[in-house]
Every structure is written in structure tokens, then in C-alpha cells.
Design a protein around this motif. Structure first.
Motif, PDB file in Angstrom:
ATOM      1  N   ARG A 191       1.182  -1.213   0.501  1.00 14.11           N
ATOM      2  CA  ARG A 191       0.319  -0.029  -0.037  1.00 14.11           C
ATOM      3  C   ARG A 191       0.273   1.278   0.546  1.00 14.11           C
ATOM      4  O   ARG A 191       0.876   1.967  -0.745  1.00 14.11           O
ATOM      5  CB  ARG A 191      -0.770   0.132   1.457  1.00 14.11           C
ATOM      6  CG  ARG A 191      -1.713  -0.845   0.806  1.00 14.11           C
ATOM      7  CD  ARG A 191      -3.075  -0.400   2.545  1.00 14.11           C
ATOM      8  NE  ARG A 191      -2.381  -1.021   3.812  1.00 14.11           N
ATOM      9  CZ  ARG A 191      -2.494  -2.024   3.989  1.00 14.11           C
ATOM     10  NH1 ARG A 191      -2.939  -3.282   3.714  1.00 14.11           N
ATOM     11  NH2 ARG A 191      -2.025  -2.019   4.919  1.00 14.11           N
ATOM     12  N   VAL A 192       1.570   1.194   0.807  1.00 14.96           N
ATOM     13  CA  VAL A 192       2.998   2.291   0.664  1.00 14.96           C
ATOM     14  C   VAL A 192       3.201   2.421  -0.703  1.00 14.96           C
ATOM     15  O   VAL A 192       3.705   3.867  -0.981  1.00 14.96           O
ATOM     16  CB  VAL A 192       3.966   1.669   1.950  1.00 14.96           C
ATOM     17  CG1 VAL A 192       5.095   3.262   1.924  1.00 14.96           C
ATOM     18  CG2 VAL A 192       3.344   2.245   2.992  1.00 14.96           C
ATOM     19  N   ARG A 193       3.737   1.574  -1.213  1.00 12.15           N
ATOM     20  CA  ARG A 193       4.435   1.846  -2.564  1.00 12.15           C
ATOM     21  C   ARG A 193       3.413   2.208  -3.723  1.00 12.15           C
ATOM     22  O   ARG A 193       3.762   2.749  -4.961  1.00 12.15           O
ATOM     23  CB  ARG A 193       4.689  -0.416  -2.897  1.00 12.15           C
ATOM     24  CG  ARG A 193       6.441   0.032  -2.249  1.00 12.15           C
ATOM     25  CD  ARG A 193       6.741  -0.638  -3.019  1.00 12.15           C
ATOM     26  NE  ARG A 193       7.472  -1.361  -3.659  1.00 12.15           N
ATOM     27  CZ  ARG A 193       7.201  -2.098  -4.423  1.00 12.15           C
ATOM     28  NH1 ARG A 193       7.411  -3.398  -4.830  1.00 12.15           N
ATOM     29  NH2 ARG A 193       7.990  -1.577  -5.841  1.00 12.15           N
ATOM     30  N   ARG A 194       2.321   1.436  -3.506  1.00 14.69           N
ATOM     31  CA  ARG A 194       1.094   2.799  -4.410  1.00 14.69           C
ATOM     32  C   ARG A 194       1.003   3.760  -4.083  1.00 14.69           C
ATOM     33  O   ARG A 194       0.650   4.278  -5.466  1.00 14.69           O
ATOM     34  CB  ARG A 194       0.148   1.004  -4.156  1.00 14.69           C
ATOM     35  CG  ARG A 194      -1.195   1.671  -5.100  1.00 14.69           C
ATOM     36  CD  ARG A 194      -1.984   0.385  -4.674  1.00 14.69           C
ATOM     37  NE  ARG A 194      -3.114   0.908  -5.531  1.00 14.69           N
ATOM     38  CZ  ARG A 194      -4.159   0.881  -6.855  1.00 14.69           C
ATOM     39  NH1 ARG A 194      -2.479   1.016  -7.993  1.00 14.69           N
ATOM     40  NH2 ARG A 194      -4.897   1.189  -7.142  1.00 14.69           N
ATOM     41  N   ALA A 195       0.369   4.390  -2.908  1.00 14.21           N
ATOM     42  CA  ALA A 195       1.325   5.179  -2.105  1.00 14.21           C
ATOM     43  C   ALA A 195       1.531   6.645  -3.401  1.00 14.21           C
ATOM     44  O   ALA A 195       1.424   7.307  -3.962  1.00 14.21           O
ATOM     45  CB  ALA A 195       1.232   5.908  -1.350  1.00 14.21           C
ATOM     46  N   GLY A 196       2.597   5.963  -3.186  1.00  9.94           N
ATOM     47  CA  GLY A 196       3.764   6.691  -3.961  1.00  9.94           C
ATOM     48  C   GLY A 196       4.189   6.727  -6.030  1.00  9.94           C
ATOM     49  O   GLY A 196       3.592   8.052  -6.275  1.00  9.94           O
ATOM     50  N   VAL A 197       3.315   6.112  -5.750  1.00 12.05           N
ATOM     51  CA  VAL A 197       2.611   5.778  -7.295  1.00 12.05           C
ATOM     52  C   VAL A 197       1.731   6.907  -7.688  1.00 12.05           C
ATOM     53  O   VAL A 197       1.636   6.700  -8.651  1.00 12.05           O
ATOM     54  CB  VAL A 197       2.682   4.607  -7.749  1.00 12.05           C
ATOM     55  CG1 VAL A 197       2.048   4.313  -9.620  1.00 12.05           C
ATOM     56  CG2 VAL A 197       4.111   3.448  -8.069  1.00 12.05           C
ATOM     57  N   LEU A 198       0.841   6.691  -7.282  1.00 15.53           N
ATOM     58  CA  LEU A 198      -0.373   6.895  -7.300  1.00 15.53           C
ATOM     59  C   LEU A 198       0.586   9.077  -7.244  1.00 15.53           C
ATOM     60  O   LEU A 198      -1.204   9.511  -7.236  1.00 15.53           O
ATOM     61  CB  LEU A 198      -1.688   6.611  -6.471  1.00 15.53           C
ATOM     62  CG  LEU A 198      -2.162   5.221  -6.624  1.00 15.53           C
ATOM     63  CD1 LEU A 198      -2.981   4.820  -5.693  1.00 15.53           C
ATOM     64  CD2 LEU A 198      -2.452   5.637  -8.469  1.00 15.53           C
ATOM     65  N   ALA A 199       0.675   9.064  -6.206  1.00 10.74           N
ATOM     66  CA  ALA A 199       0.721  10.435  -5.709  1.00 10.74           C
ATOM     67  C   ALA A 199       1.985  11.523  -6.725  1.00 10.74           C
ATOM     68  O   ALA A 199       1.972  12.358  -7.179  1.00 10.74           O
ATOM     69  CB  ALA A 199       1.733  10.446  -4.828  1.00 10.74           C
ATOM     70  N   THR A 200       2.461  10.600  -7.626  1.00 13.90           N
ATOM     71  CA  THR A 200       3.309  11.252  -8.736  1.00 13.90           C
ATOM     72  C   THR A 200       1.923  11.282 -10.164  1.00 13.90           C
ATOM     73  O   THR A 200       2.143  12.945 -10.958  1.00 13.90           O
ATOM     74  CB  THR A 200       4.313  10.227  -9.605  1.00 13.90           C
ATOM     75  OG1 THR A 200       3.638   8.977 -10.081  1.00 13.90           O
ATOM     76  CG2 THR A 200       5.652  10.018  -8.941  1.00 13.90           C
ATOM     77  N   ALA A 201       1.069  11.134 -10.193  1.00 16.29           N
ATOM     78  CA  ALA A 201      -0.349  11.962 -11.443  1.00 16.29           C
ATOM     79  C   ALA A 201      -0.371  12.678 -11.234  1.00 16.29           C
ATOM     80  O   ALA A 201      -0.145  14.076 -12.602  1.00 16.29           O
ATOM     81  CB  ALA A 201      -1.180  10.686 -11.399  1.00 16.29           C
ATOM     82  N   PRO A 202      -0.801  13.616  -9.719  1.00 17.46           N
ATOM     83  CA  PRO A 202      -1.618  14.513  -9.267  1.00 17.46           C
ATOM     84  C   PRO A 202      -0.004  15.989  -9.655  1.00 17.46           C
ATOM     85  O   PRO A 202      -0.332  16.553 -10.611  1.00 17.46           O
ATOM     86  CB  PRO A 202      -2.213  14.591  -8.387  1.00 17.46           C
ATOM     87  CG  PRO A 202      -2.411  13.343  -7.791  1.00 17.46           C
ATOM     88  CD  PRO A 202      -1.100  12.781  -8.430  1.00 17.46           C
ATOM     89  N   LEU A 203       0.768  15.519  -9.452  1.00 16.50           N
ATOM     90  CA  LEU A 203       2.609  16.142  -9.653  1.00 16.50           C
ATOM     91  C   LEU A 203       2.260  16.304 -10.820  1.00 16.50           C
ATOM     92  O   LEU A 203       2.615  16.994 -11.589  1.00 16.50           O
ATOM     93  CB  LEU A 203       3.540  15.406  -8.704  1.00 16.50           C
ATOM     94  CG  LEU A 203       3.358  15.576  -7.253  1.00 16.50           C
ATOM     95  CD1 LEU A 203       4.484  14.909  -6.575  1.00 16.50           C
ATOM     96  CD2 LEU A 203       3.300  16.889  -6.650  1.00 16.50           C
ATOM     97  N   GLY A 204       2.476  15.296 -11.596  1.00 15.71           N
ATOM     98  CA  GLY A 204       3.061  15.631 -13.579  1.00 15.71           C
ATOM     99  C   GLY A 204       2.019  16.083 -14.249  1.00 15.71           C
ATOM    100  O   GLY A 204       2.348  16.710 -14.878  1.00 15.71           O
ATOM    101  N   LEU A 205       0.665  15.891 -13.678  1.00 21.53           N
ATOM    102  CA  LEU A 205      -0.700  16.877 -13.971  1.00 21.53           C
ATOM    103  C   LEU A 205      -0.783  18.319 -13.890  1.00 21.53           C
ATOM    104  O   LEU A 205      -0.879  19.152 -14.672  1.00 21.53           O
ATOM    105  CB  LEU A 205      -2.068  16.241 -13.410  1.00 21.53           C
ATOM    106  CG  LEU A 205      -2.475  14.708 -14.308  1.00 21.53           C
ATOM    107  CD1 LEU A 205      -3.341  14.227 -13.816  1.00 21.53           C
ATOM    108  CD2 LEU A 205      -2.568  14.826 -15.598  1.00 21.53           C
TER     109      LEU A 205
END
Length: 83
Positions: free
Chosen positions: A43-57
Motif C-alpha cells: 500500500r505504501v509503494r502504491r501510494a507513492g506511485v499514485l502521488a506522481t500522477a497529480p504532480l505530473g498533471l
């Protein structure tokens, strides 16, 4: 004789396990703790990946508007004046 209200552990590293089910339950508890730790890590690794999408957008359009558009506009203006 132990004092009234005194407790002793049912089993531990310093005492042999006295009940046959204790070993099975200890193994089961250990496997559940390990599974929970693996799930939490995933879950922690997935949260890190999901956090990159808003930053990229957010940052990619800002970079394009602030960094790329002025350079392209300046170059086109400079080339159009030379022609």
C-alpha cells in the motif's frame, strides 16, 4: 507458591511450549503478521506511485507554459523578423 494476582507467560523463548496448539497458533500469528506487513508495504509503494500522477498533471503544464512557450514564441519572433 506464586503471589496472588501474579501471572506468568504461557510460553516464551525461555520456556518450552506446554500446549500442542500453542506452536500452531504462534506460527499462524507469525504468518498473519508477515502478510499484514507485506500488504502495508504494498500500500505504501502504491501510494507513492499514485502521488506522481497529480504532480505530473500540475507541474508539466506549468513547465510548458513558463519554460517552453516563451522560448518558442521568442524564436518564432526572431525568425520572422529575419525573413
Amino acid at each position: 507458591m506464586p503471589a496472588v494476582g501474579a501471572t506468568r507467560p504461557l510460553s516464551g523463548p525461555h520456556q518450552p511450549q506446554r500446549h500442542p496448539a500453542a506452536a500452531a497458533l504462534a506460527g499462524l500469528a507469525q504468518s498473519h503478521r508477515a502478510a499484514a506487513a507485506r500488504a502495508a508495504h504494498a500500500r505504501v509503494r502504491r501510494a507513492g506511485v499514485l502521488a506522481t500522477a497529480p504532480l505530473g498533471l500540475c507541474f508539466l503544464p506549468a513547465f510548458v507554459l513558463i519554460g517552453v512557450v516563451p522560448v518558442v514564441t521568442g524564436l518564432t519572433a526572431a525568425f520572422s523578423q529575419r525573413l
